[in-house]
Design a protein around this motif. Structure first.
Motif, PDB file in Angstrom:
ATOM      1  N   PRO A 213       0.822  -1.206   0.000  1.00  0.00           N
ATOM      2  CA  PRO A 213       0.000   0.000   0.000  1.00  0.00           C
ATOM      3  C   PRO A 213       0.857   1.258   0.000  1.00  0.00           C
ATOM      4  O   PRO A 213       2.061   1.214   0.296  1.00  0.00           O
ATOM      5  CB  PRO A 213      -0.803  -0.121   1.304  1.00  0.00           C
ATOM      6  CG  PRO A 213       0.068  -0.948   2.187  1.00  0.00           C
ATOM      7  CD  PRO A 213       0.758  -1.931   1.286  1.00  0.00           C
ATOM      8  N   ASN A 214       0.259   2.394  -0.356  1.00  0.00           N
ATOM      9  CA  ASN A 214       0.975   3.662  -0.268  1.00  0.00           C
ATOM     10  C   ASN A 214       1.444   3.875   1.168  1.00  0.00           C
ATOM     11  O   ASN A 214       0.710   3.605   2.116  1.00  0.00           O
ATOM     12  CB  ASN A 214       0.064   4.822  -0.697  1.00  0.00           C
ATOM     13  CG  ASN A 214      -0.194   4.819  -2.189  1.00  0.00           C
ATOM     14  OD1 ASN A 214       0.590   4.289  -2.961  1.00  0.00           O
ATOM     15  ND2 ASN A 214      -1.307   5.399  -2.600  1.00  0.00           N
ATOM     16  N   GLY A 215       2.667   4.382   1.304  1.00  0.00           N
ATOM     17  CA  GLY A 215       3.224   4.592   2.621  1.00  0.00           C
ATOM     18  C   GLY A 215       3.983   3.407   3.160  1.00  0.00           C
ATOM     19  O   GLY A 215       4.518   3.455   4.273  1.00  0.00           O
ATOM     20  N   ALA A 216       4.079   2.317   2.385  1.00  0.00           N
ATOM     21  CA  ALA A 216       4.734   1.107   2.876  1.00  0.00           C
ATOM     22  C   ALA A 216       6.255   1.196   2.849  1.00  0.00           C
ATOM     23  O   ALA A 216       6.944   0.446   3.528  1.00  0.00           O
ATOM     24  CB  ALA A 216       4.285  -0.098   2.056  1.00  0.00           C
ATOM     25  N   GLY A 217       6.804   2.114   2.042  1.00  0.00           N
ATOM     26  CA  GLY A 217       8.253   2.235   1.906  1.00  0.00           C
ATOM     27  C   GLY A 217       8.771   1.828   0.544  1.00  0.00           C
ATOM     28  O   GLY A 217       9.982   1.752   0.335  1.00  0.00           O
ATOM     29  N   LYS A 218       7.874   1.613  -0.418  1.00  0.00           N
ATOM     30  CA  LYS A 218       8.282   1.124  -1.730  1.00  0.00           C
ATOM     31  C   LYS A 218       9.136   2.138  -2.483  1.00  0.00           C
ATOM     32  O   LYS A 218      10.218   1.818  -2.971  1.00  0.00           O
ATOM     33  CB  LYS A 218       7.040   0.779  -2.566  1.00  0.00           C
ATOM     34  CG  LYS A 218       6.058  -0.162  -1.910  1.00  0.00           C
ATOM     35  CD  LYS A 218       4.901  -0.523  -2.842  1.00  0.00           C
ATOM     36  CE  LYS A 218       4.146   0.674  -3.392  1.00  0.00           C
ATOM     37  NZ  LYS A 218       3.471   1.463  -2.327  1.00  0.00           N
ATOM     38  N   THR A 219       8.628   3.366  -2.605  1.00  0.00           N
ATOM     39  CA  THR A 219       9.341   4.381  -3.382  1.00  0.00           C
ATOM     40  C   THR A 219      10.677   4.719  -2.752  1.00  0.00           C
ATOM     41  O   THR A 219      11.692   4.863  -3.453  1.00  0.00           O
ATOM     42  CB  THR A 219       8.472   5.648  -3.524  1.00  0.00           C
ATOM     43  OG1 THR A 219       7.327   5.341  -4.320  1.00  0.00           O
ATOM     44  CG2 THR A 219       9.250   6.777  -4.181  1.00  0.00           C
TER      45      THR A 219
ATOM     46  N   LEU B 298       8.050 -11.207  -6.671  1.00  0.00           N
ATOM     47  CA  LEU B 298       7.743  -9.939  -6.019  1.00  0.00           C
ATOM     48  C   LEU B 298       7.995 -10.040  -4.523  1.00  0.00           C
ATOM     49  O   LEU B 298       8.065 -11.131  -3.950  1.00  0.00           O
ATOM     50  CB  LEU B 298       6.286  -9.539  -6.277  1.00  0.00           C
ATOM     51  CG  LEU B 298       5.181 -10.514  -5.846  1.00  0.00           C
ATOM     52  CD1 LEU B 298       4.742 -10.241  -4.418  1.00  0.00           C
ATOM     53  CD2 LEU B 298       3.983 -10.397  -6.790  1.00  0.00           C
ATOM     54  N   ALA B 299       8.156  -8.878  -3.927  1.00  0.00           N
ATOM     55  CA  ALA B 299       8.245  -8.755  -2.478  1.00  0.00           C
ATOM     56  C   ALA B 299       7.108  -7.864  -2.021  1.00  0.00           C
ATOM     57  O   ALA B 299       6.893  -6.785  -2.586  1.00  0.00           O
ATOM     58  CB  ALA B 299       9.590  -8.150  -2.064  1.00  0.00           C
ATOM     59  N   VAL B 300       6.354  -8.306  -1.031  1.00  0.00           N
ATOM     60  CA  VAL B 300       5.293  -7.497  -0.447  1.00  0.00           C
ATOM     61  C   VAL B 300       5.873  -6.746   0.743  1.00  0.00           C
ATOM     62  O   VAL B 300       6.423  -7.355   1.671  1.00  0.00           O
ATOM     63  CB  VAL B 300       4.104  -8.363   0.006  1.00  0.00           C
ATOM     64  CG1 VAL B 300       3.026  -7.487   0.636  1.00  0.00           C
ATOM     65  CG2 VAL B 300       3.526  -9.138  -1.168  1.00  0.00           C
ATOM     66  N   ILE B 301       5.792  -5.413   0.698  1.00  0.00           N
ATOM     67  CA  ILE B 301       6.318  -4.568   1.763  1.00  0.00           C
ATOM     68  C   ILE B 301       5.164  -3.938   2.522  1.00  0.00           C
ATOM     69  O   ILE B 301       4.209  -3.441   1.926  1.00  0.00           O
ATOM     70  CB  ILE B 301       7.241  -3.470   1.191  1.00  0.00           C
ATOM     71  CG1 ILE B 301       8.470  -4.097   0.533  1.00  0.00           C
ATOM     72  CG2 ILE B 301       7.672  -2.489   2.276  1.00  0.00           C
ATOM     73  CD1 ILE B 301       9.442  -3.088  -0.050  1.00  0.00           C
ATOM     74  N   ASP B 302       5.248  -3.977   3.829  1.00  0.00           N
ATOM     75  CA  ASP B 302       4.243  -3.337   4.678  1.00  0.00           C
ATOM     76  C   ASP B 302       4.949  -2.716   5.869  1.00  0.00           C
ATOM     77  O   ASP B 302       5.761  -3.366   6.529  1.00  0.00           O
ATOM     78  CB  ASP B 302       3.206  -4.364   5.150  1.00  0.00           C
ATOM     79  CG  ASP B 302       2.074  -3.717   5.933  1.00  0.00           C
ATOM     80  OD1 ASP B 302       1.621  -2.633   5.528  1.00  0.00           O
ATOM     81  OD2 ASP B 302       1.648  -4.288   6.952  1.00  0.00           O
ATOM     82  N   LYS B 303       4.680  -1.440   6.101  1.00  0.00           N
ATOM     83  CA  LYS B 303       5.280  -0.705   7.215  1.00  0.00           C
ATOM     84  C   LYS B 303       6.806  -0.803   7.204  1.00  0.00           C
ATOM     85  O   LYS B 303       7.449  -0.962   8.238  1.00  0.00           O
ATOM     86  CB  LYS B 303       4.708  -1.200   8.547  1.00  0.00           C
ATOM     87  CG  LYS B 303       3.209  -0.978   8.675  1.00  0.00           C
ATOM     88  CD  LYS B 303       2.679  -1.499   9.991  1.00  0.00           C
ATOM     89  CE  LYS B 303       1.171  -1.272  10.087  1.00  0.00           C
ATOM     90  NZ  LYS B 303       0.593  -1.824  11.337  1.00  0.00           N
TER      91      LYS B 303
END
Length: 326
Positions: free
Chosen positions: A45-51, A207-212
């Protein structure tokens, strides 16, 4: 064994808090590897740290901790060597409204000693007919294709594409997906950042799922979905509201007696039954003697969103708070 194109180990990055508040952790602990020639998704989700993660990989931001290698080079200590081989399409990138497609391409090409052929790139991205069109007059899909072309003009070995289909209509999204696959087929390794689960499932080899700010799971889309618990879903529609209510009552009663049915949820339009792999058989066997025949029966397909819910314990919200920018 071929060395990974991108290696990230225990990456961390924080930003100063506003008005004296504590530091905002954008990336807490991210580790991942990207192999040559694959589309690797960074999903969450947005805010997860992806960018923030991919900006550190590209050398656009300096990580606070951890180790990054791109084609064996460290973007912190050797940023020029990394930038020579990495093309980046950023989420917020924009050009002056009056610059034409041809002008933008030739300006960006001038930054590199051996750029790609501008006519060939425009042809690859279906922009040849729009060469004299000004940026401000392009459609959303055309702007995204131009952004990708600019990321590829330096002949990168790695392309980082950040939220490239945000704001596009369904047709433009699918056209862009086809384009990404064509770019990969041309020999470019792609690091794709997205918060769209369907996009990641369609495009990504892994893929890698990133959260928080943390990687919560990693693998191929198929392996992650197959690794979910064994529950299954069935959705039933009845045109006759009386029949729908009778079926709902019968299945609710069944759920208290049959281990293959674990939950029954009724809405104004349909009945959703959750249970084991045998849930569909249990539903049919329960409804047939009562001569309750649904007008439509659908099994519920498991998706990456189900993966996210299982590994995080919360519902996926694609529009959560945006990441903090320095």
């Amino acid at each position: 064994m071929t060395s990974p194109v991108v290696e990230v180990s225990h990456l961390s990055k924080s930003y100063p808090g506003a008005r004296g508040a504590g530091a905002k952790v954008a990336v807490a602990d991210v580790s991942l590897t990207v192999a040559h020639g694959e589309i690797f998704g960074v999903l969450g989700p947005n805010g997860a740290g992806k960018t923030t993660t991919v900006e550190c990989i590209a050398g656009l931001r300096t990580a606070d901790g951890g180790d990054i290698r791109v084609l064996g080079k460290n973007p912190r200590t050797d940023p020029l060597a990394v930038r020579q081989h990495v093309g980046v399409q950023l989420q917020e990138a924009a050009l002056h409204d009056n610059i034409t497609v041809d002008e933008a391409m030739r300006v960006f090409a001038s930054f590199y000693p051996d750029p790609a052929s501008v006519p060939e790139l425009l042809d690859l991205l279906d922009l040849t007919a729009h060469g004299r069109q000004r940026f401000g007059k392009l459609s959303g899909g055309q702007k995204q294709r131009l952004s990708i072309a600019l990321a590829l003009v330096g002949k990168p070995q790695v392309a980082i594409l950040d939220e490239l289909t945000t704001g596009l209509d369904p047709a433009a999204r699918r056209a862009t997906w086809d384009l990404v696959e064509r770019v990969r087929d041309s020999g470019v390794t792609i690091l794709l950042v997205t918060h769209f689960m369907d996009e990641a499932e369609r495009l990504c080899d892994r893929l890698a799922v990133i959260d928080k700010g943390r990687v919560v799971t990693e693998g191929t889309p198929a392996s992650l979905i197959e690794g979910l618990d064994g529950s299954r879903g069935v959705r039933l529609r009845f045109a006759d509201p009386v029949a729908r209510q009778r079926a709902a009552d019968l299945l609710t009663l069944l759920s208290r007696q049959d281990d293959d049915i674990t939950a029954v949820r009724t809405t104004a339009d349909e009945i959703e039954v959750t249970g084991t792999r045998r849930a569909l058989f249990a539903v049919v066997q329960a409804l047939a003697p009562a001569e309750l025949v649904p007008d439509d029966v659908r099994t519920v397909t498991r998706t990456l969103e189900d993966v996210f819910v299982q590994v995080t314990g919360r519902q996926y919200q694609a529009d959560e708070n945006e990441e903090v920018a320095a």
